[in-house]
Design a protein around this motif. Structure first.
Motif: not given
Ligand code: AMP
Length: 125
Positions: A39, A97, A105, A110, A112
Motif C-alpha cells: 500500500d 472495505n 475508495e 482489494h 488489505h
Molecule cells: P480502500 O479505502 O479500502 O479502498 O483502500 C484503498 C487503498 O489503496 C488505500 O489504503 C490507499 O493507500 C491505497 N492506494 C491508493 N493508490 C495506491 C497506489 N497507487 N499504490 C498502492 N496503494 C494505493
C-alpha cells in the motif's frame, strides 16, 4: 471519496492502471490471476493489498459473480502470501472495505493485509 460498489466496473480506476502497467507498484506477488503490492500509504509496519486480476468492483461483486475456481484461488493466494511473508506467527489482519460505510475508495476489489505489530481494536472508536 468512497465509491458506490453497485456501479459497473470502471477501467480507469487506479488498480486497473497498475494491472495494465500504466502506473508502478511495489510488487509482492503476481500470478495469472492475482497481484499483491505494498500500500502506498501504509497503516501498519506491513500493509499489502491483494487484488484479483479480474474486473471486480468489490468483495460484493466478486462473491456474487466470480466462479468457484477464482474465489478459491484468490483466498488460497492471500493465505500463501501471508505465510510466505512470515505473518502467521505472530499474526495478521485481513480487511476488505465495501462501499461508503466500509470506507472503500478504489473500485477494484482489494484485500488489505496488515501485520508487523499488535493491531489493536478491529474498529476505530
Ligand atoms: P480502500 O479505502 O479500502 O479502498 O483502500 C484503498 C487503498 O489503496 C488505500 O489504503 C490507499 O493507500 C491505497 N492506494 C491508493 N493508490 C495506491 C497506489 N497507487 N499504490 C498502492 N496503494 C494505493
Amino acid at each position: 471519496m468512497p465509491i458506490d460498489p453497485t456501479l459497473p466496473y470502471d477501467d480507469n480506476n487506479i488498480f486497473a492502471k497498475i494491472l495494465r502497467g500504466e502506473i508502478p507498484c511495489n510488487k509482492v506477488y503476481e500470478d495469472d490471476a492475482v497481484l499483491a503490492f505494498h500500500d502506498i500509504a501504509p497503516q501498519a509496519p506491513a500493509h499489502i493489498l491483494v487484488i484479483p486480476k479480474g474486473r471486480y468492483v468489490s468483495w460484493d461483486d466478486f462473491s456474487a459473480r466470480a466462479n468457484d475456481t477464482e474465489i478459491a484461488g484468490f483466498i488460497r493466494i492471500v493465505g500463501k502470501i501471508a505465510r510466505e511473508q512470515g505473518y502467521v506467527q505472530p499474526g495478521y489482519r485481513l480487511l476488505a472495505n465495501v462501499g461508503a460505510d466500509g470506507g472503500q475508495e478504489v473500485p477494484h476489489l482489494h484485500v488489505h493485509l496488515f501485520a508487523g505489530k499488535p493491531l489493536g481494536r478491529m474498529i476505530a472508536e
